[in-house]
Design a protein around this motif. Structure first.
Motif, PDB file in Angstrom:
ATOM      1  N   GLY A 145     -35.431  14.623  -3.338  1.00  9.90           N
ATOM      2  CA  GLY A 145     -34.015  14.317  -3.531  1.00  9.90           C
ATOM      3  C   GLY A 145     -33.603  14.453  -4.985  1.00  9.90           C
ATOM      4  O   GLY A 145     -34.385  14.150  -5.894  1.00  9.90           O
ATOM      5  N   PHE A 146     -32.366  14.905  -5.210  1.00  6.69           N
ATOM      6  CA  PHE A 146     -31.869  15.029  -6.580  1.00  6.69           C
ATOM      7  C   PHE A 146     -30.344  15.050  -6.554  1.00  6.69           C
ATOM      8  O   PHE A 146     -29.728  15.170  -5.493  1.00  6.69           O
ATOM      9  CB  PHE A 146     -32.412  16.290  -7.263  1.00  6.69           C
ATOM     10  CG  PHE A 146     -32.234  17.545  -6.455  1.00  6.69           C
ATOM     11  CD1 PHE A 146     -31.119  18.351  -6.621  1.00  6.69           C
ATOM     12  CD2 PHE A 146     -33.196  17.933  -5.524  1.00  6.69           C
ATOM     13  CE1 PHE A 146     -30.958  19.504  -5.884  1.00  6.69           C
ATOM     14  CE2 PHE A 146     -33.042  19.096  -4.781  1.00  6.69           C
ATOM     15  CZ  PHE A 146     -31.918  19.886  -4.959  1.00  6.69           C
ATOM     16  N   ARG A 147     -29.740  14.914  -7.732  1.00  7.53           N
ATOM     17  CA  ARG A 147     -28.276  14.890  -7.864  1.00  7.53           C
ATOM     18  C   ARG A 147     -27.810  16.114  -8.646  1.00  7.53           C
ATOM     19  O   ARG A 147     -28.402  16.468  -9.662  1.00  7.53           O
ATOM     20  CB  ARG A 147     -27.823  13.613  -8.556  1.00  7.53           C
ATOM     21  CG  ARG A 147     -26.363  13.626  -8.981  1.00  7.53           C
ATOM     22  CD  ARG A 147     -25.842  12.250  -9.313  1.00  7.53           C
ATOM     23  NE  ARG A 147     -25.600  11.474  -8.090  1.00  7.53           N
ATOM     24  CZ  ARG A 147     -24.829  10.385  -8.045  1.00  7.53           C
ATOM     25  NH1 ARG A 147     -24.248   9.931  -9.148  1.00  7.53           N
ATOM     26  NH2 ARG A 147     -24.661   9.743  -6.918  1.00  7.53           N
ATOM     27  N   LEU A 148     -26.739  16.729  -8.157  1.00 11.03           N
ATOM     28  CA  LEU A 148     -26.158  17.889  -8.820  1.00 11.03           C
ATOM     29  C   LEU A 148     -25.092  17.444  -9.817  1.00 11.03           C
ATOM     30  O   LEU A 148     -24.311  16.543  -9.535  1.00 11.03           O
ATOM     31  CB  LEU A 148     -25.526  18.827  -7.778  1.00 11.03           C
ATOM     32  CG  LEU A 148     -26.450  19.311  -6.664  1.00 11.03           C
ATOM     33  CD1 LEU A 148     -25.666  20.145  -5.659  1.00 11.03           C
ATOM     34  CD2 LEU A 148     -27.609  20.105  -7.225  1.00 11.03           C
ATOM     35  N   ASP A 149     -25.065  18.095 -10.962  1.00 12.66           N
ATOM     36  CA  ASP A 149     -24.070  17.780 -11.996  1.00 12.66           C
ATOM     37  C   ASP A 149     -22.776  18.525 -11.663  1.00 12.66           C
ATOM     38  O   ASP A 149     -22.406  19.506 -12.312  1.00 12.66           O
ATOM     39  CB  ASP A 149     -24.599  18.198 -13.367  1.00 12.66           C
ATOM     40  CG  ASP A 149     -23.700  17.734 -14.502  1.00 12.66           C
ATOM     41  OD1 ASP A 149     -22.573  17.267 -14.215  1.00 12.66           O
ATOM     42  OD2 ASP A 149     -24.104  17.858 -15.672  1.00 12.66           O
ATOM     43  N   MET A 150     -22.073  18.058 -10.642  1.00 13.76           N
ATOM     44  CA  MET A 150     -20.877  18.747 -10.169  1.00 13.76           C
ATOM     45  C   MET A 150     -19.744  18.703 -11.184  1.00 13.76           C
ATOM     46  O   MET A 150     -18.920  19.622 -11.247  1.00 13.76           O
ATOM     47  CB  MET A 150     -20.420  18.150  -8.840  1.00 13.76           C
ATOM     48  CG  MET A 150     -21.459  18.253  -7.727  1.00 13.76           C
ATOM     49  SD  MET A 150     -21.982  19.946  -7.378  1.00 13.76           S
ATOM     50  CE  MET A 150     -20.473  20.638  -6.699  1.00 13.76           C
ATOM     51  N   ASP A 151     -19.660  17.643 -11.982  1.00 12.59           N
ATOM     52  CA  ASP A 151     -18.603  17.559 -12.984  1.00 12.59           C
ATOM     53  C   ASP A 151     -18.680  18.725 -13.968  1.00 12.59           C
ATOM     54  O   ASP A 151     -17.656  19.283 -14.383  1.00 12.59           O
ATOM     55  CB  ASP A 151     -18.689  16.229 -13.740  1.00 12.59           C
ATOM     56  CG  ASP A 151     -18.271  15.050 -12.881  1.00 12.59           C
ATOM     57  OD1 ASP A 151     -17.567  15.282 -11.878  1.00 12.59           O
ATOM     58  OD2 ASP A 151     -18.660  13.910 -13.195  1.00 12.59           O
ATOM     59  N   THR A 152     -19.896  19.083 -14.356  1.00  9.03           N
ATOM     60  CA  THR A 152     -20.071  20.215 -15.263  1.00  9.03           C
ATOM     61  C   THR A 152     -19.732  21.527 -14.582  1.00  9.03           C
ATOM     62  O   THR A 152     -19.002  22.360 -15.112  1.00  9.03           O
ATOM     63  CB  THR A 152     -21.521  20.266 -15.794  1.00  9.03           C
ATOM     64  OG1 THR A 152     -21.752  19.140 -16.642  1.00  9.03           O
ATOM     65  CG2 THR A 152     -21.773  21.542 -16.582  1.00  9.03           C
ATOM     66  N   TYR A 153     -20.233  21.711 -13.368  1.00  4.03           N
ATOM     67  CA  TYR A 153     -20.058  23.003 -12.704  1.00  4.03           C
ATOM     68  C   TYR A 153     -18.608  23.287 -12.321  1.00  4.03           C
ATOM     69  O   TYR A 153     -18.187  24.440 -12.279  1.00  4.03           O
ATOM     70  CB  TYR A 153     -20.960  23.086 -11.479  1.00  4.03           C
ATOM     71  CG  TYR A 153     -22.392  23.382 -11.838  1.00  4.03           C
ATOM     72  CD1 TYR A 153     -22.735  24.594 -12.424  1.00  4.03           C
ATOM     73  CD2 TYR A 153     -23.404  22.456 -11.613  1.00  4.03           C
ATOM     74  CE1 TYR A 153     -24.039  24.875 -12.773  1.00  4.03           C
ATOM     75  CE2 TYR A 153     -24.721  22.731 -11.950  1.00  4.03           C
ATOM     76  CZ  TYR A 153     -25.036  23.947 -12.538  1.00  4.03           C
ATOM     77  OH  TYR A 153     -26.329  24.233 -12.883  1.00  4.03           O
ATOM     78  N   ARG A 154     -17.834  22.245 -12.048  1.00  6.97           N
ATOM     79  CA  ARG A 154     -16.431  22.477 -11.688  1.00  6.97           C
ATOM     80  C   ARG A 154     -15.653  23.147 -12.822  1.00  6.97           C
ATOM     81  O   ARG A 154     -14.653  23.835 -12.584  1.00  6.97           O
ATOM     82  CB  ARG A 154     -15.767  21.154 -11.296  1.00  6.97           C
ATOM     83  CG  ARG A 154     -16.250  20.609  -9.961  1.00  6.97           C
ATOM     84  CD  ARG A 154     -15.441  19.391  -9.528  1.00  6.97           C
ATOM     85  NE  ARG A 154     -16.020  18.790  -8.342  1.00  6.97           N
ATOM     86  CZ  ARG A 154     -16.795  17.702  -8.350  1.00  6.97           C
ATOM     87  NH1 ARG A 154     -17.054  17.092  -9.501  1.00  6.97           N
ATOM     88  NH2 ARG A 154     -17.282  17.215  -7.225  1.00  6.97           N
ATOM     89  N   LYS A 155     -16.095  22.971 -14.051  1.00  8.71           N
ATOM     90  CA  LYS A 155     -15.418  23.580 -15.182  1.00  8.71           C
ATOM     91  C   LYS A 155     -15.607  25.093 -15.217  1.00  8.71           C
ATOM     92  O   LYS A 155     -14.872  25.800 -15.912  1.00  8.71           O
ATOM     93  CB  LYS A 155     -15.950  22.985 -16.499  1.00  8.71           C
ATOM     94  CG  LYS A 155     -15.781  21.484 -16.628  1.00  8.71           C
ATOM     95  CD  LYS A 155     -16.448  20.984 -17.901  1.00  8.71           C
ATOM     96  CE  LYS A 155     -16.375  19.467 -18.020  1.00  8.71           C
ATOM     97  NZ  LYS A 155     -17.088  18.983 -19.231  1.00  8.71           N
ATOM     98  N   TYR A 156     -16.604  25.593 -14.495  1.00  9.10           N
ATOM     99  CA  TYR A 156     -16.965  27.005 -14.568  1.00  9.10           C
ATOM    100  C   TYR A 156     -16.572  27.782 -13.316  1.00  9.10           C
ATOM    101  O   TYR A 156     -17.021  28.901 -13.113  1.00  9.10           O
ATOM    102  CB  TYR A 156     -18.465  27.140 -14.807  1.00  9.10           C
ATOM    103  CG  TYR A 156     -18.919  26.538 -16.111  1.00  9.10           C
ATOM    104  CD1 TYR A 156     -19.022  27.311 -17.262  1.00  9.10           C
ATOM    105  CD2 TYR A 156     -19.216  25.180 -16.200  1.00  9.10           C
ATOM    106  CE1 TYR A 156     -19.421  26.756 -18.459  1.00  9.10           C
ATOM    107  CE2 TYR A 156     -19.614  24.609 -17.406  1.00  9.10           C
ATOM    108  CZ  TYR A 156     -19.712  25.400 -18.529  1.00  9.10           C
ATOM    109  OH  TYR A 156     -20.095  24.848 -19.720  1.00  9.10           O
TER     110      TYR A 156
END
Length: 463
Positions: A225-236
């Motif tokens: 299990g792991f967490r994705l850094d979606m806040d960062t990726y949404r910027k791109y």
């Protein structure tokens, strides 16, 4: 905000403006190139973090001098994005992954799970529009070959599998030792990528059943299990409205939009409901990226076929992070077939194809087994400009009109393709895995795509 150039290739480091904390990487790279032209021709990298230099950016000579001194004392330039460079995985010539890694957009994970003789470590992930690339290493401590029977993405709370398509890079069998693996997952536009996710890898000891995908005792499922850094990726992630129609001999496809992200470029289209033929999509589409006169071909590596509403999706590679001058969609025509030809009738008792779109689809073999019956059909593609593009629905109908599904244990239809160097033809064998029972004849399969080609050069500017 309304120009295509802004939507697609606006600076991927706009947050630096609000911080006012550093001179941009472009300014430094420009200065470095100027210094190289005047003196040494060695490639060097830098990352400036001195806040005070912003106040003196207008003094070109001072900035050039300072930057050149930094270059001389810092031989390696850090990645421009928020993450460090992914190491330990060979990315080959994959332009999308190499571009994303160069720009620091592969998120490190570093989480492991061990069961029995196996350890799975998720090293990094790359997230984009409807796509997730997972990089993991597999350690096999057994002297026996290990078989990866499949990778799944699961909801960590419910343990249920998510909806996606996938493709793996590399072999599915691994000797003793540590091996790097990459898996690409694609999602429909209606299925969002969750922030918390679990990668499940099914492992088995080498056997005929394991290679056929059949689960047996002694296998292991490793869940990381792991967490994705979606806040960062949404910027791109940036969307480019297209709303352009492709018309080939009266058969139409509407290009809705292109979505640019670190994992590639997603092109969304819709098949016109007024078409008189069954249109399956573009023939061999690709994106042509041009920067400073250099042309790069971005291949289409996966597609979602038209659904009931005619919506379809193409997944292309991307070097958009390098800011190309233009990107153009190119294709050689459309795949379209008379809808009355899309039924394939097979008599497994007499060994014959009774009905198909043409004579190139033939009966090969039907083998009855205790766990599964295997039907093989062979397609011979005699047109070198029309690559094989067959696919079937997972359900079929027997001679009495009863519907059946293929065997889940064997993951449905499998394809093997081979080419003949002398004739230039290619042959593909389609394996249908049926549940073991007696079926009333004939069996009727429905084609969801078939390589009927209407040729026409297509060119649509994306950027």
């Amino acid at each position: 905000m309304h120009e295509k150039e802004e939507r697609m290739l606006r600076s991927f480091t706009e947050d630096a403006k609000s911080k006012a904390a550093a001179v941009s990487d472009e300014a430094f790279e420009s200065a470095i190139r100027e210094g190289i032209r005047q003196g040494r021709r060695r490639k060097r990298r830098l990352r400036l973090r001195d806040r005070g230099l912003v106040l003196f950016a207008g003094a070109l000579a001072a900035v050039l001098l300072l930057m050149w001194n930094i270059v001389l004392h810092q031989p390696e330039r850090m990645a421009a994005g928020p993450f460090p460079l992914l190491k330990g995985h060979e990315l080959g010539e994959d332009i999308t992954l190499n571009t994303a890694n160069k720009h620091g957009l592969i998120q490190p994970v570093g989480k492991s799970v061990t069961k029995g003789d196996y350890t799975i470590t998720v090293d990094g992930v790359l997230v984009g529009s409807q796509q997730l690339n997972v990089f993991y290493t597999l350690e096999n401590r057994s002297d026996r070959i290990a078989i990866v029977q499949g990778e799944e993405l699961k909801d960590p709370e419910t343990g249920k599998s998510l909806k996606y398509g996938s493709r793996s890079g590399g072999a599915f069998e691994f000797d003793k030792g540590t091996h790097e693996v990459q898996v690409d997952f694609t999602f429909s536009e209606n299925d969002a990528i969750p922030e918390d996710i679990t990668l499940a890898v099914r492992m088995a000891r080498d056997s005929a059943n394991a290679r056929a995908g059949i689960r047996e005792d002694g296998g292991e499922e490793l869940n990381v299990g792991f967490r994705l850094d979606m806040d960062t990726y949404r910027k791109y992630i940036h969307t480019i409205p297209l709303n352009q129609a492709i018309d080939v001999e009266g058969q139409k496809i509407m290009l809705r939009e292109a979505v640019v992200s670190p994992t590639g470029i997603v092109l969304k289209a819709n098949i016109d409901k007024e078409n008189t033929m069954k249109v399956f999509g573009l023939h061999e589409p690709y994106l042509e990226s041009v920067k400073n006169g250099e042309i790069v071909r971005l291949v289409n590596h996966m597609s979602w076929l038209p659904d009931e509403s005619g919506n379809m999706t193409y997944f292309f590679g991307s070097n958009a992070l390098d800011r190309p001058d233009s990107i153009t969609l190119r294709s050689e025509g459309l795949h379209a077939v008379d809808p009355s030809l899309l039924k394939v009738k097979v008599d497994t008792e007499t060994g014959a194809v009774l009905h198909s779109p043409d004579e190139m689809l033939k009966f090969d073999e039907y083998v009855k087994g205790k766990e599964v019956h295997t039907l093989k059909l062979e397609y011979e593609n005699r047109n070198s400009s029309n690559s094989s593009n067959l696919s079937f629905e997972p359900e079929f109908v027997d001679g009495k009109g009863k519907r059946h599904t293929e065997s889940d244990a064997h993951n449905g239809t499998r394809t093997e393709t081979r080419s003949g160097s002398e004739t230039g033809w290619s042959k593909a064998t389609y394996y249908f895995y049926l549940k073991p029972r007696d079926y009333s004849q004939p069996l009727t399969f429905t084609l969801t795509s078939y390589p009927g080609l209407i040729e026409k050069a297509i060119e649509i500017p994306i950027k």
